[in-house]
Structures are given as structure tokens and as C-alpha cells.
Write a protein that holds these residues in place. Structure first.
Motif, PDB file in Angstrom:
ATOM      1  N   MET A 201       0.826  -1.211   0.000  1.00 34.36           N
ATOM      2  CA  MET A 201       0.000   0.000   0.000  1.00 34.36           C
ATOM      3  C   MET A 201       0.854   1.252   0.000  1.00 34.36           C
ATOM      4  N   VAL A 202       0.584   2.131  -0.945  1.00 34.55           N
ATOM      5  CA  VAL A 202       1.204   3.449  -0.987  1.00 34.55           C
ATOM      6  C   VAL A 202       0.284   4.424  -0.269  1.00 34.55           C
ATOM      7  N   THR A 203       0.840   5.231   0.623  1.00 32.37           N
ATOM      8  CA  THR A 203       0.021   6.202   1.352  1.00 32.37           C
ATOM      9  C   THR A 203       0.878   7.364   1.836  1.00 32.37           C
ATOM     10  N   HIS A 204       0.221   8.518   2.005  1.00 33.62           N
ATOM     11  CA  HIS A 204       0.877   9.660   2.638  1.00 33.62           C
ATOM     12  C   HIS A 204       0.467   9.785   4.100  1.00 33.62           C
ATOM     13  N   ASN A 205      -0.462   8.949   4.525  1.00 32.22           N
ATOM     14  CA  ASN A 205      -1.049   9.067   5.857  1.00 32.22           C
ATOM     15  C   ASN A 205      -0.200   8.338   6.891  1.00 32.22           C
ATOM     16  N   SER A 206       0.439   9.107   7.756  1.00 33.72           N
ATOM     17  CA  SER A 206       1.342   8.510   8.749  1.00 33.72           C
ATOM     18  C   SER A 206       0.597   7.648   9.752  1.00 33.72           C
ATOM     19  N   GLU A 207      -0.687   7.969  10.021  1.00 29.63           N
ATOM     20  CA  GLU A 207      -1.477   7.153  10.936  1.00 29.63           C
ATOM     21  C   GLU A 207      -1.702   5.761  10.348  1.00 29.63           C
ATOM     22  N   LEU A 208      -2.000   5.702   9.049  1.00 27.61           N
ATOM     23  CA  LEU A 208      -2.209   4.410   8.405  1.00 27.61           C
ATOM     24  C   LEU A 208      -0.914   3.610   8.355  1.00 27.61           C
ATOM     25  N   VAL A 209       0.185   4.287   8.118  1.00 25.38           N
ATOM     26  CA  VAL A 209       1.479   3.613   8.045  1.00 25.38           C
ATOM     27  C   VAL A 209       1.751   2.824   9.310  1.00 25.38           C
ATOM     28  N   ARG A 210       1.403   3.407  10.446  1.00 27.64           N
ATOM     29  CA  ARG A 210       1.694   2.758  11.724  1.00 27.64           C
ATOM     30  C   ARG A 210       0.847   1.503  11.954  1.00 27.64           C
ATOM     31  N   THR A 211      -0.189   1.305  11.149  1.00 28.22           N
ATOM     32  CA  THR A 211      -1.021   0.115  11.308  1.00 28.22           C
ATOM     33  C   THR A 211      -0.538  -1.049  10.450  1.00 28.22           C
ATOM     34  N   THR A 212       0.486  -0.829   9.634  1.00 37.96           N
ATOM     35  CA  THR A 212       0.948  -1.877   8.714  1.00 37.96           C
ATOM     36  C   THR A 212       2.148  -2.615   9.296  1.00 37.96           C
ATOM     37  N   GLY A 213       2.462  -3.758   8.700  1.00 38.60           N
ATOM     38  CA  GLY A 213       3.514  -4.602   9.242  1.00 38.60           C
ATOM     39  C   GLY A 213       4.911  -4.102   8.950  1.00 38.60           C
ATOM     40  N   ARG A 214       5.220  -3.849   7.670  1.00 33.66           N
ATOM     41  CA  ARG A 214       6.548  -3.376   7.290  1.00 33.66           C
ATOM     42  C   ARG A 214       6.405  -2.050   6.571  1.00 33.66           C
ATOM     43  N   GLN A 215       7.243  -1.099   6.931  1.00 27.07           N
ATOM     44  CA  GLN A 215       7.086   0.266   6.454  1.00 27.07           C
ATOM     45  C   GLN A 215       8.345   0.713   5.725  1.00 27.07           C
ATOM     46  N   LEU A 216       8.167   1.034   4.447  1.00 33.93           N
ATOM     47  CA  LEU A 216       9.277   1.434   3.598  1.00 33.93           C
ATOM     48  C   LEU A 216       9.111   2.872   3.161  1.00 33.93           C
ATOM     49  N   LYS A 217      10.219   3.489   2.809  1.00 30.61           N
ATOM     50  CA  LYS A 217      10.189   4.858   2.301  1.00 30.61           C
ATOM     51  C   LYS A 217      10.859   4.894   0.939  1.00 30.61           C
ATOM     52  N   MET A 218      10.238   5.630   0.005  1.00 32.38           N
ATOM     53  CA  MET A 218      10.795   5.748  -1.332  1.00 32.38           C
ATOM     54  C   MET A 218      11.171   7.192  -1.595  1.00 32.38           C
ATOM     55  N   SER A 219      12.352   7.377  -2.185  1.00 30.94           N
ATOM     56  CA  SER A 219      12.835   8.720  -2.480  1.00 30.94           C
ATOM     57  C   SER A 219      13.681   8.673  -3.735  1.00 30.94           C
ATOM     58  N   ASN A 220      13.344   9.533  -4.701  1.00 33.22           N
ATOM     59  CA  ASN A 220      14.110   9.615  -5.954  1.00 33.22           C
ATOM     60  C   ASN A 220      14.271   8.259  -6.630  1.00 33.22           C
ATOM     61  N   GLY A 221      13.212   7.473  -6.583  1.00 38.48           N
ATOM     62  CA  GLY A 221      13.235   6.196  -7.281  1.00 38.48           C
ATOM     63  C   GLY A 221      13.868   5.056  -6.514  1.00 38.48           C
TER      64      GLY A 221
END
Length: 229
Positions: A201-221
Motif C-alpha cells: 500500500m502506498v500512502t501519505h497518511n502517517s497514521e495508516l502507516v503505523r497500522t501496517t507490518g513493514r514500512q518502507l520509504k521511497m525517495s528519488n526512485g
């Protein structure tokens, strides 16, 4: 391992300028995982989902699904992968205006090549999904009769109609209010835990991010940061 990306890149040209949307991304997605990807607009998140989903062919690298490179599939097998193994939730609902909510949900069933295509069973399942996503009273409504949030819920129900193994969700709750957003996330979590559906799941919502199992960040590809596992 469910899906493995090995040094995947995708670039294109705008005029003479080369845009490197995804740059040498390697990523392993395990069965039943729930992964969120955050990052600024233009960081490559949507392009990465499209590559995983068999929609955008990478410029280089490999995308393995159950040890098979999906971009070596023939046309029919790739279509089957997109229709039956993957469920897409796009940034926009993209409902067909001349079809009811139920008919929009049923649309992917028409493209199935395997499994159950019984109309009665499929209609029953479509109605159940509409109820589970909170629009069970809008089964026979047309998109023009639905709010933006209701259209979004119909699109979410549509993504699950073929029992996909993987859901690729691009800002799936972007036009929902906070309460509805959490209801949909609860539905996602249940599908992840009870049905074993894998989520990216792609999201900008930090609250939703905290409900997921693994959290990744993408920057400049690039997948640049694992926030935590």
C-alpha cells in the motif's frame, strides 16, 4: 517468497530529459505481508506498484512471482496474473458510469480464465463485498448517484472480487473521511489476517502507516529507508 524484485529500474524520456522513475530497487515481499510505502509525490511509488502488477515493464531488472519472471510471461499468462493474482486499487475510483455499483464490482469476473465464473455466486459475493466496504445499500446505484467516498468503496470492493493473492493499493483511502478510512483499514487487516491476502500500500497518511507490518520509504526512485519491521 511471494514476489522478488531484483535491481528493477524504469526510466523514460520527457523530450530530451531522461526521468529515472525507479532506480535499481531490490525488494522481497513475503506471502501474507502488509507493507506500506511512503514518499513524496514523484518519488516512484506508483511506478513501482505498476511494475509489480505487470502493468509497466521495467527498463531493467527482474520481477519474480513464485520464482517466475512475470515479464517473460506470454500475453495471456500476464493478463491472467493481472486479473486473477493481483487486485488493484488505484488513486481514482475509475468506475464505469453506465454500470451499477454491483456491475462495476463484477467487471473483473468477466476476464477470468480460471476458477468460478458462476454469475449467481459472483453476484452474491459482489453484494457481500459492497456490504463489507460499507455501501451495501448502494448495490444498484450508478456512480453519478454516489459520493466520491462511496465510489472509492465500490472500487475497493471490486479489487477483491477475484480473490487476489496480492492487493496493490495506491492511496486507497485518499478521499475518505477519518472514520471511514479506519473502517476500510480494518477491512484490509481482516483480509490480510483471515484470507491471507498480501498487501502493498502506498500512502501519505502517517497514521495508516503505523497500522501496517513493514514500512518502507521511497525517495528519488529508491527504496531508501526501512522505518521499522
Amino acid at each position: 517468497m511471494h514476489i522478488v524484485l531484483k535491481e528493477v529500474a524504469r526510466s523514460y524520456f520527457v523530450g530530451k530529459e531522461k526521468i529515472e522513475a525507479v532506480r535499481n530497487v531490490s525488494l522481497e515481499i513475503k506471502r501474507r505481508e502488509f507493507i506500506s510505502i511512503v514518499g513524496h509525490s514523484g518519488s516512484g511509488k506508483t511506478t513501482l506498484l505498476s511494475i509489480i502488477g505487470g502493468v509497466a515493464r521495467p527498463t531493467s531488472g527482474t520481477v519474480l512471482f513464485e520464482d517466475n519472471d512475470i515479464y517473460f510471461f506470454d500475453k495471456d499468462r500476464l493478463s491472467e496474473y493481472r486479473c486473477e493474482r493481483i487486485g488493484f486499487i488505484f488513486q481514482f475510483a475509475s468506475l464505469l458510469p453506465n454500470l451499477t455499483a454491483k456491475e462495476n464490482v463484477l467487471l473483473p469476473v468477466l476476464f477470468k480464465t480460471h476458477g468460478n465464473r458462476d454469475i449467481a455466486d459472483s453476484e452474491k459475493k459482489a453484494i457481500e463485498l459492497l456490504h463489507r466496504t460499507g455501501v451495501g445499500d448502494k448495490v444498484n446505484a450508478y456512480p453519478s448517484q454516489l459520493s466520491g467516498g462511496q465510489q472509492r468503496r465500490v472500487a475497493i470492493a471490486r479489487a477483491f472480487i477475484n480473490d487476489p493473492e496480492i492487493i496493490l493499493a495506491d492511496e486507497p483511502t485518499g478521499d475518505l473521511d477519518e472514520e471511514t478510512e479506519m473502517e476500510i483499514m480494518l477491512f484490509f487487516r481482516r483480509m490480510n489476517e483471515e484470507a491471507g491476502t498480501t498487501f502493498v500500500m502506498v500512502t501519505h497518511n502517517s497514521e495508516l502507516v503505523r497500522t501496517t507490518g513493514r514500512q518502507l520509504k521511497m525517495s528519488n526512485g529508491l527504496i531508501s529507508t526501512v522505518l521499522h519491521e
